[in-house]
Design a protein around this motif. Structure first.
Motif, mmCIF file in Angstrom:
data_model
loop_
_atom_site.group_PDB
_atom_site.id
_atom_site.type_symbol
_atom_site.label_atom_id
_atom_site.label_comp_id
_atom_site.label_asym_id
_atom_site.label_seq_id
_atom_site.Cartn_x
_atom_site.Cartn_y
_atom_site.Cartn_z
ATOM 1 N N ILE A 1 0.845 -1.203 0.000
ATOM 2 C CA ILE A 1 0.000 0.000 0.000
ATOM 3 C C ILE A 1 0.878 1.250 0.000
ATOM 4 C CG2 ILE A 1 -1.595 1.345 1.425
ATOM 5 C CD1 ILE A 1 -2.891 -1.293 2.212
ATOM 6 N N GLY A 2 1.926 1.229 0.818
ATOM 7 C CA GLY A 2 2.841 2.377 0.861
ATOM 8 C C GLY A 2 3.475 2.616 -0.508
ATOM 9 N N LEU A 3 3.949 1.531 -1.137
ATOM 10 C CA LEU A 3 4.577 1.658 -2.452
ATOM 11 C C LEU A 3 3.565 2.142 -3.492
ATOM 12 C CD1 LEU A 3 6.741 -1.594 -2.396
ATOM 13 C CD2 LEU A 3 7.609 0.743 -2.489
ATOM 14 N N ALA A 4 2.335 1.615 -3.412
ATOM 15 C CA ALA A 4 1.309 2.018 -4.385
ATOM 16 C C ALA A 4 1.069 3.520 -4.301
ATOM 17 C CB ALA A 4 0.002 1.257 -4.136
ATOM 18 N N MET A 5 0.974 4.054 -3.068
ATOM 19 C CA MET A 5 0.703 5.489 -2.930
ATOM 20 C C MET A 5 1.903 6.319 -3.395
ATOM 21 S SD MET A 5 -2.405 5.657 -2.109
ATOM 22 C CE MET A 5 -2.596 7.414 -1.905
ATOM 23 N N ALA A 6 3.118 5.825 -3.123
ATOM 24 C CA ALA A 6 4.305 6.556 -3.585
ATOM 25 C C ALA A 6 4.333 6.597 -5.114
ATOM 26 C CB ALA A 6 5.571 5.875 -3.047
ATOM 27 N N TRP A 7 4.043 5.451 -5.755
ATOM 28 C CA TRP A 7 4.000 5.418 -7.225
ATOM 29 C C TRP A 7 2.870 6.283 -7.753
ATOM 30 C CZ3 TRP A 7 7.530 3.991 -10.600
ATOM 31 C CH2 TRP A 7 8.482 3.026 -10.269
ATOM 32 N N ALA A 8 1.749 6.335 -7.026
ATOM 33 C CA ALA A 8 0.614 7.159 -7.484
ATOM 34 C C ALA A 8 1.045 8.614 -7.564
ATOM 35 C CB ALA A 8 -0.578 7.002 -6.548
ATOM 36 N N VAL A 9 1.686 9.106 -6.490
ATOM 37 C CA VAL A 9 2.092 10.511 -6.478
ATOM 38 C C VAL A 9 3.122 10.759 -7.583
ATOM 39 C CG1 VAL A 9 3.255 12.291 -5.123
ATOM 40 C CG2 VAL A 9 1.529 10.832 -4.048
ATOM 41 N N PHE A 10 4.096 9.857 -7.711
ATOM 42 C CA PHE A 10 5.129 10.018 -8.740
ATOM 43 C C PHE A 10 4.506 9.954 -10.152
ATOM 44 C CE2 PHE A 10 7.969 7.734 -11.719
ATOM 45 C CZ PHE A 10 8.968 8.686 -11.837
ATOM 46 N N GLY A 11 3.715 8.917 -10.406
ATOM 47 C CA GLY A 11 3.140 8.723 -11.746
ATOM 48 C C GLY A 11 2.187 9.842 -12.138
ATOM 49 N N LEU A 12 1.380 10.313 -11.164
ATOM 50 C CA LEU A 12 0.443 11.403 -11.469
ATOM 51 C C LEU A 12 1.200 12.709 -11.682
ATOM 52 C CD1 LEU A 12 -2.385 10.548 -8.898
ATOM 53 C CD2 LEU A 12 -2.523 10.330 -11.371
ATOM 54 N N PHE A 13 2.292 12.907 -10.915
ATOM 55 C CA PHE A 13 3.096 14.119 -11.100
ATOM 56 C C PHE A 13 3.672 14.156 -12.513
ATOM 57 C CE2 PHE A 13 7.395 15.895 -11.285
ATOM 58 C CZ PHE A 13 7.100 17.232 -11.041
ATOM 59 N N VAL A 14 4.264 13.048 -12.956
ATOM 60 C CA VAL A 14 4.846 13.013 -14.302
ATOM 61 C C VAL A 14 3.723 13.167 -15.350
ATOM 62 C CG1 VAL A 14 6.212 11.663 -15.934
ATOM 63 C CG2 VAL A 14 6.779 11.606 -13.510
ATOM 64 N N GLY A 15 2.573 12.550 -15.070
ATOM 65 C CA GLY A 15 1.435 12.673 -15.989
ATOM 66 C C GLY A 15 1.013 14.122 -16.144
ATOM 67 N N ASP A 16 0.959 14.825 -15.017
ATOM 68 C CA ASP A 16 0.549 16.227 -15.107
ATOM 69 C C ASP A 16 1.619 17.063 -15.812
ATOM 70 O OD1 ASP A 16 -1.626 17.911 -14.599
ATOM 71 O OD2 ASP A 16 -0.445 18.982 -13.105
ATOM 72 N N TRP A 17 2.872 16.684 -15.591
ATOM 73 C CA TRP A 17 3.966 17.377 -16.280
ATOM 74 C C TRP A 17 3.804 17.229 -17.804
ATOM 75 C CZ3 TRP A 17 9.861 16.020 -15.284
ATOM 76 C CH2 TRP A 17 10.653 16.905 -16.033
ATOM 77 N N VAL A 18 3.584 15.988 -18.290
ATOM 78 C CA VAL A 18 3.436 15.828 -19.745
ATOM 79 C C VAL A 18 2.172 16.531 -20.243
ATOM 80 C CG1 VAL A 18 4.811 13.742 -20.022
ATOM 81 C CG2 VAL A 18 2.398 13.521 -19.560
ATOM 82 N N ALA A 19 1.151 16.633 -19.374
ATOM 83 C CA ALA A 19 -0.047 17.367 -19.780
ATOM 84 C C ALA A 19 0.276 18.847 -20.003
ATOM 85 C CB ALA A 19 -1.141 17.213 -18.717
ATOM 86 N N TRP A 20 1.078 19.414 -19.087
ATOM 87 C CA TRP A 20 1.469 20.821 -19.251
ATOM 88 C C TRP A 20 2.391 20.989 -20.455
ATOM 89 C CZ3 TRP A 20 -1.288 24.450 -17.216
ATOM 90 C CH2 TRP A 20 -1.935 24.251 -15.999
ATOM 91 N N LEU A 21 3.206 19.950 -20.728
ATOM 92 C CA LEU A 21 4.109 20.010 -21.882
ATOM 93 C C LEU A 21 3.345 20.240 -23.189
ATOM 94 C CD1 LEU A 21 6.853 17.207 -21.707
ATOM 95 C CD2 LEU A 21 7.158 19.658 -21.877
ATOM 96 N N LEU A 22 2.139 19.657 -23.272
ATOM 97 C CA LEU A 22 1.378 19.812 -24.514
ATOM 98 C C LEU A 22 0.902 21.249 -24.696
ATOM 99 C CD1 LEU A 22 -0.576 16.462 -24.489
ATOM 100 C CD2 LEU A 22 1.130 17.185 -26.142
ATOM 101 N N ALA A 23 0.682 21.961 -23.572
ATOM 102 C CA ALA A 23 0.274 23.357 -23.681
ATOM 103 C C ALA A 23 1.505 24.284 -23.714
ATOM 104 C CB ALA A 23 -0.632 23.730 -22.517
ATOM 105 N N TYR A 24 2.548 23.903 -22.997
ATOM 106 C CA TYR A 24 3.774 24.701 -22.940
ATOM 107 C C TYR A 24 4.959 23.801 -23.291
ATOM 108 C CZ TYR A 24 0.676 27.851 -20.476
ATOM 109 O OH TYR A 24 -0.377 28.665 -20.150
ATOM 110 N N PRO A 25 5.227 23.605 -24.590
ATOM 111 C CA PRO A 25 6.219 22.587 -25.001
ATOM 112 C C PRO A 25 7.631 22.866 -24.524
ATOM 113 C CG PRO A 25 4.913 23.389 -26.865
ATOM 114 C CD PRO A 25 4.610 24.280 -25.726
ATOM 115 N N ASN A 26 7.918 24.087 -24.057
ATOM 116 C CA ASN A 26 9.287 24.372 -23.622
ATOM 117 C C ASN A 26 9.595 23.842 -22.233
ATOM 118 O OD1 ASN A 26 10.004 25.622 -25.969
ATOM 119 N ND2 ASN A 26 9.264 27.633 -25.296
#
Lengths: 56, 546
Positions: free
Chosen positions: B80-105
């Motif tokens: 459970i601890g690992l799942a939550m750590a991966w959730a925060v990491f994976g969602l953070f990177v996901g949001d980063w790539v989402a912003w990349l599409l609007a701000y490619p720099n």
């Protein structure tokens, strides 16, 4: 090994069809078999028991 | 953790870790000129860290026989601890790539942070890191309870859990170095795939050993779903990743398949990964934690059986709907489309079963955010499976394919269904596992729920709009018979939706951070002392002096 398109279509329309109909029937008959009812009812309620230890 | 292992298991752990260290060092030396060598070093470091951990607890007293009177929950707790750590990491990177599409720099001019490398880091982080750890953690919990038997030993489940996380780390670090097989959701290279085979077969054998030891003769339906998840993922993973490496000390490999056969194998894998990784295992979660939390048996046990076999047999054939209007023979496309439509029956069977279980307990759903997570998950499961069947129809697919509609559909499933049922199950499970009366902050669960639901809705609505506009712009012709819009016109039209989507993703990420904090605080809370402690215990101390 060269399987012609026609062979595969024939297989899908004959064996494939009856295989899936057969499986569906087996599953529905198993699920609705009257004497299984008690077993299923017990399984559905058994997980709600509070007991949290393995049976020895 | 080490103190719970028997002497033999501690020795076994040391042997496994020593072998792994040697393998890692050989990889590092032989592949020094290639990212393969870096991965070798990583394996050796991870194994050495494991050796230190085992040695530090090696001389602790062995566990007593009393352990057989308890379930073995340590792997679930760590998972459970690992799942939550991966959730925060994976969602953070996901949001980063989402912003990349609007701000490619926003790649900061680095190779590792380009969209093509970050995107699989996101998908692997959330699907395999978050989803996989949650599935392993809950499967150990559910299997033991429904079999009324303890896991057969202590070492194997820990090997499965840590071995699986090593796979995830090798996968993610590989992408950042530019390693990929270019197969969606199966990006890791050959040696990482081989490691997962070892871990996964161990997981399957462990599951079957527990099943063989079960004291409850009937196998509860949740176990069937978990078993389908383990068996089918093994099959998919092995077949889709058949490849020939260019050498035994380099990362690069070539797939055994080529052309349209490669595409068909990949989407047979890809769609069944959605089916058996992201659906079957999570249905197992739903069929156990939802009735348990609601305090009511599942509405129709019969329907759950029919749905199980329906999903198992129909999903297997649906993958070709990913390849409409391609070189794939027309009849194979039609086959995939037909089976996708039939899939609606078992899918709605499960979604309806979940909602009908809650029928009559809506008051509890209103008051309990944990149960509400599960209820919303069932609703999104029903919505997404309807949408999926609809999108698999060839003429609908001609509009939706290659557009953001697909992204919206996937996230309605991944955020609305998979993540919601997982958060609900984890909020139910954490107080049970750590023997607390409830979560540290019920209000934080409520905050998480609304952030997650709000984030999902913003995300999915933005992508539906964006996708349909995109699809229409690509097929609009003017009077002279040429396309009315250039591709760049459609990209410009997407920008506001990309910003909205990134905001939705950010809300979902914030919810996961709140959830992680709440779980951490719950674990750190002092355990409540039972009111009758002291008075109602067998007089063991007196007997000991006799």
């Amino acid at each position: 090994m060269d399987i012609a398109h026609g062979t595969l279509v024939w297989l899908a329309k004959s064996f494939g069809l009856f295989y899936l109909i057969g499986l569906s029937l087996i599953v529905v008959i198993y699920a609705c078999w009257p004497s299984n009812r008690q077993k299923f009812d017990r399984a559905a309620t058994a997980i709600l028991e509070e007991e949290d230890r393995p049976w020895q | 953790m080490i103190a719970e292992l028997t002497k033999n298991e501690r020795n076994g752990a040391l042997v496994i870790l020593a072998v792994l260290t040697v393998v890692g060092l050989v990889m590092a030396v032989a592949g020094y000129a290639d990212p393969f060598g870096i991965h070798g070093g990583l394996v050796a470091i991870a194994a050495l860290a494991g050796i230190f951990a085992v040695i530090s607890g090696y001389f602790a007293p062995e566990p007593t026989l009393a352990r057989f009177g308890e379930y073995y929950d340590t792997p679930s707790k760590i998972g459970i601890g690992l799942a939550m750590a991966w959730a925060v990491f994976g969602l953070f990177v996901g949001d980063w790539v989402a912003w990349l599409l609007a701000y490619p720099n926003a790649t900061f001019d680095a190779g590792w942070s380009s969209f093509g490398r970050l995107r699989p880091v996101h998908t692997t982080g959330v699907i395999f890191g978050f989803g996989g750890n949650a599935l392993i953690a809950t499967s150990f919990h559910v299997m033991q309870r429904t079999c009324r038997a303890r896991l057969p030993d202590q070492l194997t489940p820990l090997f499965v859990l840590f071995g699986y996380n090593l796979f995830c780390i090798l996968a993610v670090t590989g992408y950042l170095m530019g390693l990929t097989q270019s197969k969606e959701y199966a990006e890791p290279e050959w040696y990482v795939d081989l490691w997962l085979v070892v871990v996964w077969v161990t997981y399957l054998v462990l599951y079957l050993r527990l099943l063989a030891r079960r004291r409850e003769p009937h196998i509860y339906v949740a176990n069937w779903y978990y078993l389908a998840f383990i068996v089918v993922v093994a099959m998919l993973h092995v077949v889709n990743n058949l490849a020939v490496p260019i050498s035994f000390y380099e990362a690069k490999s070539y797939s055994l398949f080529s052309g349209v056969q490669d595409a068909m194998t990949e989407w047979w894998y890809g769609h069944n990964a959605v089916a058996f990784f992201l659906t079957s295992g999570f249905l197992g979660m739903m069929y156990y934690y939802l009735p348990k939390r609601a305090g009511r048996p599942i509405f129709s046990y019969r329907m759950s059986i029919v749905s199980f076999w329906g999903i198992t047999f129909f999903y297997m054939w649906a993958g070709s709907h990913h390849l409409h209007y391609t070189a794939l023979p027309q009849w194979v496309q039609t086959l995939g489309m037909t089976f996708s439509l039939m899939l609606l029956i078992p899918s709605w069977g499960s979604a309806g079963n979940a909602l009908l279980t809650l029928n009559g307990a809506w008051g509890r759903v209103r008051d309990d955010a944990t149960l509400r997570f599960m209820m919303v998950a069932a609703v999104f499961y029903g919505l997404t499976t309807f949408e999926g069947s609809f999108m698999a129809i060839r003429s609908v697919n001609s509009l939706s394919h290659y557009t953001d509609w697909t992204i919206g559909h996937v996230h309605a499933g991944a955020l609305g269904w998979v993540a919601m049922i997982t958060f609900g199950s984890i909020y139910a499970l954490v107080p049970w596992l750590w023997k607390r009366e409830g979560m540290y902050s019920p209000r934080a669960v409520e905050v998480h729920f609304w952030l997650a639901l709000g984030g999902t809705l913003v995300y999915v609505l933005a992508m539906w709009n964006s996708g349909i506009i995109q699809g229409l712009m690509w097929r609009t012709y003017n009077d002279s018979g040429t396309l009315a819009y250039s591709f760049v016109d459609s990209v410009v039209a997407m920008r506001p939706y990309y910003i909205a989507r990134a905001i939705g993703g950010l809300m979902f990420l914030l919810g996961a951070i709140v959830g992680s904090w709440n779980i951490w605080m719950t674990v750190r809370m002092p355990a409540p002392v039972p009111a009758d402690a002291g008075g109602d215990q067998p007089a063991i101390a007196l007997q000991a002096g006799e």
